[in-house]
Design an enzyme around this catalytic site. Structure first.
Site, PDB file in Angstrom:
ATOM      1  N   SER A 122      44.278  34.102  42.510  1.00 24.40           N
ATOM      2  CA  SER A 122      45.183  35.229  42.741  1.00 24.40           C
ATOM      3  C   SER A 122      45.181  35.782  44.157  1.00 24.40           C
ATOM      4  CB  SER A 122      44.895  36.370  41.749  1.00 24.40           C
ATOM      5  OG  SER A 122      43.708  37.034  42.090  1.00 24.40           O
TER       6      SER A 122
ATOM      7  N   LYS B 138      42.178  42.733  44.270  1.00 22.61           N
ATOM      8  CA  LYS B 138      43.621  42.678  44.533  1.00 22.61           C
ATOM      9  C   LYS B 138      43.913  43.455  45.811  1.00 22.61           C
ATOM     10  CE  LYS B 138      44.515  40.751  40.496  1.00 22.61           C
ATOM     11  NZ  LYS B 138      44.815  39.366  40.392  1.00 22.61           N
TER      12      LYS B 138
END
Length: 173
Positions: A47, A91
């Site tokens: 990710s 993130k």
């Protein structure tokens, strides 16, 4: 029995007590540092490609920015997953409270006390695009340095995407 028998043990007991106290102080210092100042984390998965390594990156995470409200769009953060509370994910903050975020299909305004997070690898990331804004209280810290692998060693800077006003649907004044 007199106390004279135990007198030769006094230096050994004192030394053992001093060493135990030193070890306890070390672990207390380690706990305070890890909880309130800085910690290490292992980031694995696709990710955050290309910022972090697919097979695993060891990163340093500072915890002071979240305590003083110094988080901003573009920061890479360690955050407790809103879907799986036992899991911690890494993130990038794309929007803070009051920011309008979105794509061609939909736009959302990040509510007060929340952030919008996304992985750098937009095609392989489970993030706010699926579960919405994330409460600020789930933030664990800001990633600021990659320790491993050696070829990635260095600072993790703030990434601000440059979008022109026209492409964002705004008029220049």
């Amino acid at each position: 029995m007199s106390l004279q028998v135990f007198r030769h043990w006094i230096p050994t007991v004192k030394d053992a007590f001093d060493r135990t106290l030193m070890v306890a102080k070390f672990f207390c210092s380690l706990h305070v540092t890890n909880t309130f100042l800085c910690t290490c984390a292992l980031a694995m998965g696709p990710s955050m490609l290309p910022t972090l390594n697919l097979t695993g990156s060891l990163v340093l995470v500072e915890r002071l920015s979240i305590r003083f409200g110094k988080m901003a769009s573009g920061d890479v953060v360690l955050i407790r997953s809103p879907e799986e509370p036992r899991k911690v994910v890494i993130k990038r903050i794309v929007g803070v409270e009051g920011d309008a975020v979105g794509n061609e299909e939909a736009t959302a305004v990040v509510p007060k006390g929340h952030i919008w997070i996304e992985g750098d690898n937009k095609h392989n990331s489970r993030d706010s695009r699926q579960f919405g804004p994330v409460p600020y209280g789930l933030l664990e810290g800001r990633v600021f340095w990659v320790m491993w692998p050696p070829e990635d060693f260095g600072s993790v800077g703030r990434k601000v995407e440059n979008i022109s006003l026209e492409s964002a649907g705004c008029q220049k004044t």
